[in-house]
Design a protein around this motif. Structure first.
Motif, PDB file in Angstrom:
ATOM      1  N   LEU A  19       0.837  -1.211   0.000  1.00 10.63           N
ATOM      2  CA  LEU A  19       0.000   0.000   0.000  1.00 10.63           C
ATOM      3  C   LEU A  19       0.868   1.256   0.000  1.00 10.63           C
ATOM      4  O   LEU A  19       0.612   2.211  -0.731  1.00 10.63           O
ATOM      5  CB  LEU A  19      -0.919   0.009   1.231  1.00 10.63           C
ATOM      6  CG  LEU A  19      -2.226  -0.780   1.124  1.00 10.63           C
ATOM      7  CD1 LEU A  19      -2.881  -0.899   2.490  1.00 10.63           C
ATOM      8  CD2 LEU A  19      -3.183  -0.112   0.156  1.00 10.63           C
ATOM      9  N   GLY A  23       1.132   3.915  -3.034  1.00 12.72           N
ATOM     10  CA  GLY A  23       0.810   5.319  -2.786  1.00 12.72           C
ATOM     11  C   GLY A  23       1.926   6.243  -3.231  1.00 12.72           C
ATOM     12  O   GLY A  23       1.688   7.284  -3.831  1.00 12.72           O
ATOM     13  N   GLU A  45      -3.472   6.338   0.153  1.00 12.41           N
ATOM     14  CA  GLU A  45      -2.963   4.957   0.128  1.00 12.41           C
ATOM     15  C   GLU A  45      -1.792   4.815   1.103  1.00 12.41           C
ATOM     16  O   GLU A  45      -1.669   3.821   1.816  1.00 12.41           O
ATOM     17  CB  GLU A  45      -2.496   4.563  -1.284  1.00 12.41           C
ATOM     18  CG  GLU A  45      -3.560   4.616  -2.366  1.00 12.41           C
ATOM     19  CD  GLU A  45      -4.485   3.404  -2.360  1.00 12.41           C
ATOM     20  OE1 GLU A  45      -4.352   2.558  -1.467  1.00 12.41           O
ATOM     21  OE2 GLU A  45      -5.351   3.333  -3.250  1.00 12.41           O
ATOM     22  N   GLY A  95      -7.998   0.294   0.664  1.00 12.13           N
ATOM     23  CA  GLY A  95      -7.055   1.014  -0.197  1.00 12.13           C
ATOM     24  C   GLY A  95      -7.227   0.712  -1.671  1.00 12.13           C
ATOM     25  O   GLY A  95      -7.359   1.615  -2.494  1.00 12.13           O
TER      26      GLY A  95
END
Lengths: 206, 100
Positions: A142, A146, A167, A188
């Motif tokens: 994640l 991001g 995220e 997410g």
């Protein structure tokens, strides 16, 4: 030249500067679809780990089980593949509608910006798996995803930057609360993509 | 307000040339085919406008080969950047003048 022509000319300059440096063919609706795929994947992962017969929060299996681990990896890769194909095909359709292609300087710049954090994150997670640190995989993917979105946001919709930061935040939360990885993934990769997709669709595709 | 037309650039009066310069302002360099796709003009039209910008010293050309296919890239010069900025100022003044 009159006022209207002048303003139109300046509008065209602005339009060209943006069109030549930003890849705007990413489809908002593909974001919604990809989010739905992720939710399906999270559901499948949940049942793989928790089973169907137990109460909430009680695990039938632990991720330490090799067979369960492989099942989870296959689910994740399958969802990833379907999502990429969906994203590319829908971007292609959107570009075609505007008389453009999807392989141009802006899409190359976008992919280049995403590549470094994404490849780093992928290798990072593989090393974690190889070393048996399974609980860190969900959060690190994640976080790196991001980061790659935040890096790519310069070359596309500015909303992508917000998506990237969210995220990362979810990734950090997943790191703080290990064992809830599948929930943070659902949030997410599922929920956030759906919300983002709807916003982009409403703002740019209507 | 007096109108300063010295900033207005005749070279950039042409729509295609102005758009080429706009693209080169936002990017370090751009190749011929991508310019063509973005501007939706013919090869000949684009080539002649690029030629005149080059002659004016507003852009530089670099030719290379990628996979044995010729790749021609264009980038702005400092002179080109200055001319573009001045031209924008001139347009701005024209608009302001019409408001008064």
């Amino acid at each position: 030249m009159n006022q209207q022509e002048l303003l139109k000319e300046i509008g065209q300059i602005r339009n060209m500067m943006e069109k030549s440096s930003k890849f705007m063919s990413i489809s908002g609706l593909s974001g919604v679809l990809i989010g739905c795929f992720a939710l399906v994947g999270a559901g499948a992962a949940y049942y793989t780990v928790y089973g169907t017969k137990s109460d909430f929060g009680y695990r039938d299996y632990y991720v330490l089980d090799q067979q369960v681990l492989w099942k989870l990896i296959v689910i994740a890769l399958l969802i990833l593949l379907v999502s990429i194909v969906t994203g590319v095909l829908m971007a292609k359709a959107k570009a075609k509608k505007h008389g453009q292609t999807i392989w141009n300087p802006t899409s190359k710049a976008l992919l280049k910006a995403m590549a470094i954090p994404l490849i780093t994150g992928g290798l990072f997670s593989l090393i974690l798996i190889a070393r048996g640190n399974y609980s860190l995989v969900a959060s690190s993917l994640l976080i790196f995803y991001g980061l790659s979105l935040a890096a790519a946001s310069v070359f596309t919709f500015r909303e992508v930057r917000v998506l990237g930061v969210l995220e990362i935040l979810l990734g950090l939360l997943a790191l703080a609360f290990p064992g809830y990885g599948v929930w943070f993934w659902a949030a997410g990769f599922g929920l956030l993509h759906i919300i983002y997709g709807l916003i982009v669709h409403k703002r740019y595709e209507k | 307000m007096s109108l300063d037309l010295t900033l207005y650039d005749k070279v950039l009066e042409n729509r295609v040339r102005l758009q080429i310069m706009s693209i080169l302002m936002a990017n370090d360099s751009y190749d011929f085919n991508s310019l063509k796709e973005l501007l939706d003009v013919t090869d000949g039209n684009l080539a002649s406008n690029l030629k005149s910008l080059e002659k004016e010293g507003y852009i530089t050309v670099s030719k290379s080969f990628i996979d044995r296919k010729p790749n021609t890239r264009y980038s702005k010069t400092d002179k080109g950047q200055k001319a573009f900025e001045n031209h924008l100022l001139a347009l701005e003044q024209l608009i302001k003048q019409q408001y008064n």
